[in-house]
Design a protein around this motif. Structure first.
Motif, PDB file in Angstrom:
ATOM      1  N   PRO A 278      69.823  74.996  25.808  1.00  8.25           N
ATOM      2  CA  PRO A 278      70.578  75.069  24.552  1.00  8.25           C
ATOM      3  C   PRO A 278      71.873  75.875  24.689  1.00  8.25           C
ATOM      4  O   PRO A 278      72.858  75.585  23.997  1.00  8.25           O
ATOM      5  N   ALA A 279      71.887  76.861  25.582  1.00  7.61           N
ATOM      6  CA  ALA A 279      73.109  77.645  25.776  1.00  7.61           C
ATOM      7  C   ALA A 279      74.222  76.785  26.375  1.00  7.61           C
ATOM      8  O   ALA A 279      75.364  76.813  25.899  1.00  7.61           O
ATOM      9  N   ILE A 280      73.900  76.001  27.381  1.00  8.31           N
ATOM     10  CA  ILE A 280      74.907  75.134  27.994  1.00  8.31           C
ATOM     11  C   ILE A 280      75.293  74.014  27.031  1.00  8.31           C
ATOM     12  O   ILE A 280      76.469  73.657  26.918  1.00  8.31           O
ATOM     13  N   SER A 281      74.319  73.484  26.308  1.00  8.63           N
ATOM     14  CA  SER A 281      74.623  72.448  25.314  1.00  8.63           C
ATOM     15  C   SER A 281      75.552  72.982  24.233  1.00  8.63           C
ATOM     16  O   SER A 281      76.431  72.264  23.748  1.00  8.63           O
ATOM     17  N   GLY A 282      75.380  74.235  23.864  1.00  6.87           N
ATOM     18  CA  GLY A 282      76.280  74.854  22.904  1.00  6.87           C
ATOM     19  C   GLY A 282      77.710  74.921  23.414  1.00  6.87           C
ATOM     20  O   GLY A 282      78.669  74.832  22.638  1.00  6.87           O
ATOM     21  N   MET A 283      77.874  75.030  24.724  1.00  9.22           N
ATOM     22  CA  MET A 283      79.222  75.058  25.290  1.00  9.22           C
ATOM     23  C   MET A 283      79.881  73.683  25.177  1.00  9.22           C
ATOM     24  O   MET A 283      81.100  73.594  25.014  1.00  9.22           O
ATOM     25  N   PHE A 284      79.115  72.610  25.265  1.00  9.76           N
ATOM     26  CA  PHE A 284      79.680  71.277  25.040  1.00  9.76           C
ATOM     27  C   PHE A 284      80.164  71.135  23.597  1.00  9.76           C
ATOM     28  O   PHE A 284      81.207  70.531  23.344  1.00  9.76           O
ATOM     29  N   ILE A 285      79.406  71.713  22.670  1.00  6.27           N
ATOM     30  CA  ILE A 285      79.825  71.699  21.270  1.00  6.27           C
ATOM     31  C   ILE A 285      81.094  72.547  21.105  1.00  6.27           C
ATOM     32  O   ILE A 285      81.989  72.195  20.334  1.00  6.27           O
ATOM     33  N   TRP A 286      81.191  73.642  21.863  1.00  7.79           N
ATOM     34  CA  TRP A 286      82.382  74.484  21.806  1.00  7.79           C
ATOM     35  C   TRP A 286      83.630  73.707  22.239  1.00  7.79           C
ATOM     36  O   TRP A 286      84.705  73.895  21.671  1.00  7.79           O
ATOM     37  N   VAL A 287      83.488  72.827  23.235  1.00  7.18           N
ATOM     38  CA  VAL A 287      84.630  72.026  23.690  1.00  7.18           C
ATOM     39  C   VAL A 287      85.142  71.160  22.536  1.00  7.18           C
ATOM     40  O   VAL A 287      86.352  71.030  22.334  1.00  7.18           O
ATOM     41  N   ILE A 288      84.235  70.586  21.771  1.00  8.20           N
ATOM     42  CA  ILE A 288      84.639  69.789  20.605  1.00  8.20           C
ATOM     43  C   ILE A 288      85.373  70.676  19.611  1.00  8.20           C
ATOM     44  O   ILE A 288      86.435  70.316  19.107  1.00  8.20           O
ATOM     45  N   ARG A 289      84.827  71.843  19.339  1.00 12.27           N
ATOM     46  CA  ARG A 289      85.465  72.769  18.410  1.00 12.27           C
ATOM     47  C   ARG A 289      86.832  73.199  18.920  1.00 12.27           C
ATOM     48  O   ARG A 289      87.776  73.313  18.173  1.00 12.27           O
ATOM     49  N   ARG A 290      86.950  73.392  20.196  1.00 19.60           N
ATOM     50  CA  ARG A 290      88.211  73.847  20.804  1.00 19.60           C
ATOM     51  C   ARG A 290      89.313  72.807  20.644  1.00 19.60           C
ATOM     52  O   ARG A 290      90.451  73.136  20.389  1.00 19.60           O
ATOM     53  N   HIS A 291      88.959  71.535  20.809  1.00 19.25           N
ATOM     54  CA  HIS A 291      89.966  70.476  20.768  1.00 19.25           C
ATOM     55  C   HIS A 291      90.192  69.880  19.388  1.00 19.25           C
ATOM     56  O   HIS A 291      91.301  69.459  19.071  1.00 19.25           O
TER      57      HIS A 291
END
Length: 185
Positions: free
Chosen positions: A41-54
């Motif tokens: 879930p921690a790494i999956s949260g980073m994929f969600i962060w990429v969406i938020r970032r862009h």
């Protein structure tokens, strides 16, 4: 000809779809590996962060919700799913807001509250809704205060995750993003 402002709908759908699919597939595959309940879930949260970032908070939250609901349906490891839904899926999104809190002591108190309250909620749901009482029995291995010891150890892991996110952002901006943009040209 119209002057475009912002990303096209194709870019939005592609980025959200690919990042959400990566997050969900990682939750599914790594959720079946013992002791990966917190890493996936921690790494999956980073994929969600990429969406938020862009694309911004709105698309990040929608993608987080989509991955969370699909995780409930598809991921066999409920502990990993609850950690994603209750904490690690949205924390990279809200971390930027917590970073604005001054002074640092209050900021860290807020971050630890954002960790502790959802973590207790996640395990309450796991124990009382999903009937996973063995989680409480496993905590008793640490003695009378086993649940508090595990909550403290989780806080240490959460602090390391927060530091990782802080280090990942400049790495992403300076190393990963230029390589992606170079390939897109």
């Amino acid at each position: 000809m119209s002057d475009k402002r912002g990303p096209s709908i194709g870019y939005i759908v592609s980025l959200c779809g690919v990042m959400s699919a990566l997050a969900l597939s990682l939750m599914f595959v790594m959720g079946m590996i013992p002791s990966f309940e917190y890493i996936s879930p921690a790494i999956s949260g980073m994929f969600i962060w990429v969406i938020r970032r862009h694309l911004g908070v709105k698309y990040g939250l929608v993608s987080y919700l989509a991955v969370g609901v699909l995780s409930l349906l598809l991921v066999p490891n409920y502990e990993a799913t609850m950690m994603f839904i209750f904490l690690l899926g949205y924390y990279p999104i809200v971390r930027d807001y917590l970073e604005k809190i001054k002074p640092k002591v209050i900021q860290w108190i807020a971050k630890l509250a954002v960790y502790a309250i959802p973590s207790v909620g996640a395990y309450t749901v796991l124990v009382y809704l999903f009937g996973m009482e063995y989680l409480l029995n496993d905590a008793s291995d640490f003695g009378k205060y086993g649940t508090l010891v595990l909550l403290g150890l989780g806080a240490v892991a959460f602090i390391m995750y927060d530091v990782f996110i802080g280090l990942f952002r400049p790495f992403y901006d300076k190393i990963i993003m230029p390589k992606i943009q170079k390939r897109l040209k």
